[in-house]
Design a protein around this motif. Structure first.
Motif, PDB file in Angstrom:
ATOM      1  N   VAL A  59       0.932  -1.057   0.179  1.00  0.00           N
ATOM      2  CA  VAL A  59      -0.131  -0.092  -0.148  1.00  0.00           C
ATOM      3  C   VAL A  59       0.962   1.342   0.058  1.00  0.00           C
ATOM      4  CG1 VAL A  59      -1.588   1.099   1.400  1.00  0.00           C
ATOM      5  CG2 VAL A  59      -1.987  -1.145   1.270  1.00  0.00           C
ATOM      6  N   TYR A  60       0.874   2.077  -1.164  1.00  0.00           N
ATOM      7  CA  TYR A  60       1.487   3.169  -1.144  1.00  0.00           C
ATOM      8  C   TYR A  60       0.370   4.439  -1.000  1.00  0.00           C
ATOM      9  CZ  TYR A  60       5.909   0.891  -2.648  1.00  0.00           C
ATOM     10  OH  TYR A  60       6.840   0.269  -2.651  1.00  0.00           O
ATOM     11  N   TYR A  88       0.590  -3.474   4.114  1.00  0.00           N
ATOM     12  CA  TYR A  88       0.499  -2.100   4.756  1.00  0.00           C
ATOM     13  C   TYR A  88       1.401  -1.926   6.019  1.00  0.00           C
ATOM     14  CZ  TYR A  88      -3.356  -2.823   8.222  1.00  0.00           C
ATOM     15  OH  TYR A  88      -4.148  -3.296   9.044  1.00  0.00           O
ATOM     16  N   TYR A  93      -4.879   0.571   5.161  1.00  0.00           N
ATOM     17  CA  TYR A  93      -4.741   0.232   3.724  1.00  0.00           C
ATOM     18  C   TYR A  93      -5.851   0.795   2.873  1.00  0.00           C
ATOM     19  CZ  TYR A  93      -8.740  -3.192   4.574  1.00  0.00           C
ATOM     20  OH  TYR A  93      -9.784  -3.929   4.988  1.00  0.00           O
ATOM     21  N   CYS A  96      -6.707   0.918  -1.098  1.00  0.00           N
ATOM     22  CA  CYS A  96      -5.797   0.025  -1.955  1.00  0.00           C
ATOM     23  C   CYS A  96      -6.624  -1.087  -2.445  1.00  0.00           C
ATOM     24  CB  CYS A  96      -4.407  -0.410  -1.091  1.00  0.00           C
ATOM     25  SG  CYS A  96      -3.479  -1.321  -2.155  1.00  0.00           S
ATOM     26  N   SER A 116      -5.865  -8.242   3.924  1.00  0.00           N
ATOM     27  CA  SER A 116      -4.882  -7.228   4.205  1.00  0.00           C
ATOM     28  C   SER A 116      -3.845  -7.973   5.254  1.00  0.00           C
ATOM     29  CB  SER A 116      -5.359  -5.983   4.601  1.00  0.00           C
ATOM     30  OG  SER A 116      -5.998  -6.180   5.853  1.00  0.00           O
ATOM     31  N   HIS A 121       7.184  -1.026   7.951  1.00  0.00           N
ATOM     32  CA  HIS A 121       6.750   0.300   7.274  1.00  0.00           C
ATOM     33  C   HIS A 121       8.041   0.413   6.773  1.00  0.00           C
ATOM     34  CE1 HIS A 121       5.578   4.151   5.865  1.00  0.00           C
ATOM     35  NE2 HIS A 121       4.404   3.766   6.269  1.00  0.00           N
TER      36      HIS A 121
END
Length: 264
Positions: A59-60, A88, A93, A96, A116, A121
């Protein structure tokens, strides 16, 4: 059983780890598509109705990585089954997983489940440190077992209803000025960073150079450098402090979404 295929984008190998452990639950051979190296994204990917695909993305900024979105849109699932996975860094998240669901269904995949998971990180090892840990990976493998049994019972007329968190329109992407990490004097020119850069931002001509317009801040180079010679040199310090202060106390757990049921 359906033919199993894995597909993932994983600059720091976190998403890869999760997807591979889900696959362990199938106890079957599989074909693996790693979308991280730029050269791999030039290949053709084929699917048929007998396939089942596990696809994972990090997840960005609450979305799927923009660097792989155009490629994913070219896929043709031909009605094959798909499991979608978002990884994430213990914040959220956001949209996403929903975005990935919409994209895969638009490419003629039948999404039968979603999940998820949490990984360390990319910006800081002080958030979700060393995750996915053994508890996470055990859940991933158990999920694989469960979804294999579930897939084996489906037929072409099965209707799937998934309650996936998120919003349409999706979270707006930030328009920050381009930045890139800085290389210090301890660099040995081992070129590990160049080899693993997923965006082709790193080049070498007597010394390493990084194109800030291509850098996606995935931190692959930072986390892989054996001499700790590369970092964002204070540029992201405020973001790192905010992340740890805001989300460091809470441990987010994996979520498994199957046929309108969310389990944690």
């Amino acid at each position: 059983m359906n033919d199993l295929k894995l597909m993932y984008f994983s600059p720091t190998s976190t998403t890869k780890n999760v997807v591979q452990n889900i696959a362990l639950g199938f106890n079957a051979d599989y074909i693996e598509y790693d979308l991280t190296p730029p050269s791999n994204r030039l290949k053709e990917f084929t699917f048929n109705k007998n396939d089942i695909l596990i696809i994972g993305v990090p997840v960005y900024s609450g979305r799927i990585p923009t660097i792989i979105e155009p490629l994913l849109r070219t896929l043709d699932g031909k009605g094959s089954l798909a499991i979608i996975v978002a990884v994430y860094g213990n914040r959220d998240y956001d949209d996403c997983l929903l975005e990935l669901y919409d994209l895969m269904t638009s490419c003629d995949f039948k999404v039968i489940s979603a999940a998820s998971f949490v990984g360390e990180h990319s910006y800081t090892s002080d958030l979700a440190t060393n995750r996915p840990d053994q508890k996470d990976l055990s859940i991933a493998k158990s999920f694989g077992v469960k979804i294999k049994n579930y897939a084996d019972c489906l037929d072409v007329n099965s209707k799937i209803s998934l309650n996936i968190k998120g919003n349409r329109p999706y979270r707006e992407l930030s328009s920050d000025s381009p930045i890139a990490p800085v290389i210090n004097s301890s660099c040995t020119n081992c070129l590990i960073c160049l080899k693993h850069c997923p965006s082709g931002a790193i080049s070498f001509n007597e010394k390493i150079a990084i194109d800030e317009n291509k850098c996606i801040k995935c931190h692959s180079c930072v986390k892989r450098c054996p001499s700790n010679s590369i970092d964002f040199d204070g540029i992201l310090d405020k973001s790192r402090i905010w992340l740890v202060d805001s989300f460091g106390e809470n441990r987010c757990e994996p979520e498994i979404i199957m046929d309108n049921i969310i389990s944690k």
